[in-house]
Write a protein that holds these residues in place. Structure first.
Motif, mmCIF file in Angstrom:
data_model
loop_
_atom_site.group_PDB
_atom_site.id
_atom_site.type_symbol
_atom_site.label_atom_id
_atom_site.label_comp_id
_atom_site.label_asym_id
_atom_site.label_seq_id
_atom_site.Cartn_x
_atom_site.Cartn_y
_atom_site.Cartn_z
ATOM 1 N N TRP A 124 46.580 42.990 45.867
ATOM 2 C CA TRP A 124 47.644 42.134 46.401
ATOM 3 C C TRP A 124 48.786 42.941 47.009
ATOM 4 O O TRP A 124 49.463 42.446 47.916
ATOM 5 N N LEU A 125 48.996 44.145 46.536
ATOM 6 C CA LEU A 125 50.128 44.945 47.009
ATOM 7 C C LEU A 125 50.117 45.151 48.528
ATOM 8 O O LEU A 125 51.173 45.004 49.173
ATOM 9 N N PRO A 126 48.983 45.481 49.158
ATOM 10 C CA PRO A 126 49.001 45.637 50.617
ATOM 11 C C PRO A 126 49.364 44.357 51.357
ATOM 12 O O PRO A 126 49.998 44.404 52.421
ATOM 13 N N CYS A 152 35.483 36.196 42.382
ATOM 14 C CA CYS A 152 36.007 37.395 43.039
ATOM 15 C C CYS A 152 34.868 38.166 43.695
ATOM 16 O O CYS A 152 33.704 37.995 43.319
ATOM 17 N N PRO A 153 35.172 39.028 44.680
ATOM 18 C CA PRO A 153 34.113 39.864 45.254
ATOM 19 C C PRO A 153 33.371 40.604 44.138
ATOM 20 O O PRO A 153 34.006 41.201 43.270
ATOM 21 N N ARG A 173 52.412 24.749 43.952
ATOM 22 C CA ARG A 173 51.482 24.991 45.042
ATOM 23 C C ARG A 173 50.095 25.200 44.446
ATOM 24 O O ARG A 173 49.968 25.628 43.304
ATOM 25 N N SER A 174 49.059 24.906 45.215
ATOM 26 C CA SER A 174 47.689 25.000 44.713
ATOM 27 C C SER A 174 46.883 25.982 45.546
ATOM 28 O O SER A 174 47.075 26.095 46.760
ATOM 29 N N ILE A 175 45.960 26.681 44.867
ATOM 30 C CA ILE A 175 45.033 27.573 45.553
ATOM 31 C C ILE A 175 43.652 27.305 44.989
ATOM 32 O O ILE A 175 43.476 27.174 43.768
ATOM 33 N N ASP A 176 42.674 27.193 45.862
ATOM 34 C CA ASP A 176 41.340 26.744 45.456
ATOM 35 C C ASP A 176 40.494 27.942 45.025
ATOM 36 O O ASP A 176 39.612 28.407 45.757
ATOM 37 N N ARG A 203 41.553 35.808 46.307
ATOM 38 C CA ARG A 203 42.082 35.405 47.614
ATOM 39 C C ARG A 203 43.472 36.018 47.840
ATOM 40 O O ARG A 203 44.476 35.300 47.917
ATOM 41 N N PRO A 204 43.548 37.335 47.937
ATOM 42 C CA PRO A 204 44.862 37.991 47.996
ATOM 43 C C PRO A 204 45.700 37.612 49.205
ATOM 44 O O PRO A 204 46.908 37.394 49.076
#
Length: 277
Positions: A27-29, A163-164, A228-231, A240-241
């Motif tokens: 997530w940092l990038p 996740c991948p 807020r929602s993220i699927d 999903r970064p």
């Protein structure tokens, strides 16, 4: 009405149980690309600093002291992002230092009311929420009952299922023992201090650990957060970064919070081009 602007000095990222600062690596990038300076902290007792943590028995105050020290690296108010169980120490940090926090962001986090532990919420939900216990049935306990570990297969199925695959396996292999004294902490909060800090709650719609019905019960128990929602599952910052970064940054901007770095860049652009920032 346009909200007053707050130029946050950056983001402090707090990992959940069994994890470390590495949990935010993907997530940092994404945050840097959006003009945010972010720092991820290793909570005491997570195995990252064995010499520092030798003989340490973790408490809520242990966490708050470490997070207070981490805040000192920023000059100005900070957006605090808490994943999963980190929501508890993040809330207590806001109670201790509300003036240092521009906003609290809970990512599938434990946004619990004062005095309530997550196990209490689960116990109150098991009758009508299938699998409300999440990861709990899969945990392996130390002989003295002071710590737990998450088996790799359980981590892949409950935490990291969407996740991948390669990234999920690496993350599952990095999980470390978690002191139970750090997992069972409860907060002491007030409306005057914690209650004055803006909050955003990012709910994970396919979470198998902190299930969506429990996320929504916490939102009802501690009202006032922008939701807020993220699927995706329990770890949006790995699953999903880019989507999570956009969601968080746009929501912050909607309530008048931006990064000091991006604000300075915008001001420089306006001064050199003669346009409005």
């Amino acid at each position: 009405m346009t909200p007053a602007r707050t130029h946050a000095a950056g983001m402090l990222l707090i990992h959940g149980a069994w994890q470390g600062s590495w949990a935010w690596d993907a997530w940092l990038p994404e945050l840097a690309a959006r003009g945010w300076t972010a720092r991820a902290v290793d909570l005491p007792g997570n195995g990252a600093h064995p010499s520092r943590d030798a003989g340490l028995v973790v408490s809520l105050q242990t966490y708050v002291d470490a997070l207070t020290q981490a805040l000192a690296a920023f000059e100005g108010p900070v957006v605090v992002v808490a994943h999963s169980g980190a929501g508890v120490p993040a809330s207590q940090l806001a109670e201790a230092l509300p003036e240092r926090i521009a906003c609290l962001v809970y990512v599938a986090g434990m946004m619990l009311p004062a005095g309530m532990g997550y196990a209490e919420l689960v116990d109150a939900s098991v009758a009508d929420v299938p699998d409300a216990s999440g990861i709990a049935p899969y945990l392996q306990w130390s002989e003295d009952g002071s710590a737990t570990v998450v088996p790799v297969d359980a981590a892949l199925d409950i935490f990291l299922h969407d996740c991948p695959p390669d990234a999920a396996r690496r993350a599952a292999a990095k999980l470390t023992p978690q002191q139970e004294s750090g997992r069972t902490v409860v907060t002491t909060l007030s409306a005057e201090r914690f209650g004055r800090v803006p909050r955003i709650y990012v709910e994970a719609l396919r979470d198998r650990s902190v299930l969506l019905p429990l996320q929504r019960r916490m939102q009802a128990l501690v009202p006032g957060a922008i939701v807020r929602s993220i699927d995706c599952g329990h770890v949006p910052q790995l699953a999903r970064p880019a989507e999570l970064a956009t969601l968080v940054c746009e929501t912050l901007a909607s309530i008048g919070i931006d990064s000091a770095e991006s604000s300075a860049s915008s001001l420089f652009h306006s001064l050199t081009t003669g346009t409005s920032p």
